[in-house]
Design a protein around this motif. Sequence first.
Motif, short mmCIF file in Angstrom:
data_model
loop_
_atom_site.label_atom_id
_atom_site.label_comp_id
_atom_site.label_asym_id
_atom_site.label_seq_id
_atom_site.Cartn_x
_atom_site.Cartn_y
_atom_site.Cartn_z
N MET A 131 10.58 49.64 43.11
CA MET A 131 9.14 49.56 43.20
C MET A 131 8.75 49.07 44.60
O MET A 131 9.31 48.13 45.11
N SER A 132 7.77 49.71 45.18
CA SER A 132 7.30 49.36 46.50
C SER A 132 5.91 48.73 46.39
O SER A 132 5.02 49.28 45.74
N ILE A 133 5.75 47.60 47.04
CA ILE A 133 4.45 46.92 47.06
C ILE A 133 3.81 47.16 48.41
O ILE A 133 4.44 46.95 49.45
N THR A 134 2.57 47.60 48.41
CA THR A 134 1.84 47.82 49.65
C THR A 134 1.17 46.52 50.06
O THR A 134 0.35 45.97 49.32
N VAL A 135 1.52 46.05 51.25
CA VAL A 135 0.92 44.84 51.81
C VAL A 135 -0.11 45.26 52.85
O VAL A 135 0.21 45.99 53.78
N ARG A 136 -1.33 44.79 52.66
CA ARG A 136 -2.39 45.08 53.62
C ARG A 136 -2.52 43.94 54.62
O ARG A 136 -2.39 42.77 54.25
N PRO A 137 -2.84 44.27 55.87
CA PRO A 137 -3.12 43.20 56.84
C PRO A 137 -4.42 42.49 56.46
O PRO A 137 -5.27 43.06 55.77
N LEU A 138 -4.57 41.27 56.92
CA LEU A 138 -5.76 40.49 56.60
C LEU A 138 -6.96 40.93 57.44
O LEU A 138 -6.82 41.36 58.57
N THR A 139 -8.13 40.80 56.83
CA THR A 139 -9.40 41.09 57.49
C THR A 139 -10.06 39.78 57.92
O THR A 139 -9.62 38.69 57.53
N ALA A 140 -11.14 39.88 58.66
CA ALA A 140 -11.91 38.69 59.02
C ALA A 140 -12.43 37.99 57.77
O ALA A 140 -12.44 36.75 57.70
N GLU A 141 -12.84 38.76 56.77
CA GLU A 141 -13.29 38.17 55.51
C GLU A 141 -12.17 37.42 54.80
O GLU A 141 -12.40 36.38 54.18
N ASP A 142 -10.93 37.94 54.88
CA ASP A 142 -9.79 37.26 54.29
C ASP A 142 -9.57 35.91 54.96
O ASP A 142 -9.31 34.90 54.29
N HIS A 143 -9.68 35.87 56.27
CA HIS A 143 -9.50 34.62 57.01
C HIS A 143 -10.60 33.61 56.65
O HIS A 143 -10.34 32.41 56.56
N GLU A 144 -11.81 34.11 56.42
CA GLU A 144 -12.91 33.25 55.98
C GLU A 144 -12.59 32.64 54.61
O GLU A 144 -12.85 31.45 54.38
N LEU A 145 -12.01 33.41 53.72
CA LEU A 145 -11.64 32.93 52.39
C LEU A 145 -10.52 31.88 52.48
O LEU A 145 -10.57 30.85 51.80
N ILE A 146 -9.54 32.14 53.34
CA ILE A 146 -8.46 31.18 53.55
C ILE A 146 -9.03 29.86 54.06
O ILE A 146 -8.64 28.77 53.61
N GLU A 147 -9.97 29.94 55.00
CA GLU A 147 -10.58 28.73 55.56
C GLU A 147 -11.33 27.94 54.49
O GLU A 147 -11.26 26.70 54.47
N LEU A 148 -12.03 28.61 53.59
CA LEU A 148 -12.72 27.90 52.50
C LEU A 148 -11.71 27.18 51.61
O LEU A 148 -11.91 26.02 51.25
N ALA A 149 -10.63 27.84 51.26
CA ALA A 149 -9.59 27.21 50.43
C ALA A 149 -8.96 26.02 51.16
O ALA A 149 -8.73 24.95 50.58
N ARG A 150 -8.71 26.18 52.46
CA ARG A 150 -8.11 25.10 53.25
C ARG A 150 -9.05 23.90 53.33
O ARG A 150 -8.65 22.76 53.12
N ARG A 151 -10.33 24.15 53.61
CA ARG A 151 -11.31 23.06 53.66
C ARG A 151 -11.39 22.35 52.33
O ARG A 151 -11.47 21.12 52.26
N THR A 152 -11.40 23.13 51.25
CA THR A 152 -11.51 22.55 49.91
C THR A 152 -10.35 21.61 49.63
O THR A 152 -10.54 20.48 49.15
N VAL A 153 -9.12 22.03 49.92
CA VAL A 153 -7.97 21.17 49.64
C VAL A 153 -7.91 20.01 50.61
O VAL A 153 -7.58 18.89 50.22
N ASP A 154 -8.24 20.23 51.88
CA ASP A 154 -8.19 19.13 52.85
C ASP A 154 -9.20 18.04 52.51
O ASP A 154 -8.92 16.85 52.67
N GLU A 155 -10.38 18.42 52.05
CA GLU A 155 -11.44 17.45 51.74
C GLU A 155 -11.23 16.76 50.40
O GLU A 155 -11.86 15.74 50.13
N ASN A 156 -10.34 17.32 49.55
CA ASN A 156 -10.21 16.79 48.19
C ASN A 156 -8.77 16.51 47.78
O ASN A 156 -8.49 16.32 46.60
#
Length: 136
Positions: free
Chosen positions: A1-26
């Motif tokens: 089975m082959s899994i297709t990995v997509r490169p990240l978009t600017a929106e993906d990086h924005e989502l990562i930053e929200l998750a990082r801020r959430t864990v860092d602050e809490n």
Amino acid sequence: MSITVRPLTAEDHELIELARRTVDENTDGPDGIYTMGAAVRAADGRMFAGINLYHFTGGPCAELVALGRARAEGARELTTIVAVGNEGRGVQAPCGRDRQVFLDYHPQLRVILPTAQGLGSVVASDLLPAGFPWAP
């Protein structure tokens, strides 16, 4: 089975930053508590964050908290999810329970995770190819 990995978009990086801020602050810090933050994006662009509730009985993962928060706010169509560890651990792959929930509720959800090529996103159903087909 082959899994297709997509490169990240600017929106993906924005989502990562929200998750990082959430864990860092809490975060519960480095002493014994495994804190994770998560963020999920709805089709309409709204983002919802969650943090795990670590407990010896198996409290909910950050991804499930974020999914519940999105649902509570009326978001039913979700596009992308990510989890980030505290103490600078970065983006983490979802656990087996999360993968099963993604498969059951949002099989086309894009999941951001570390891959051999660096961070990328994959379709949730590819993460559990022989998962039990539970239907709520």
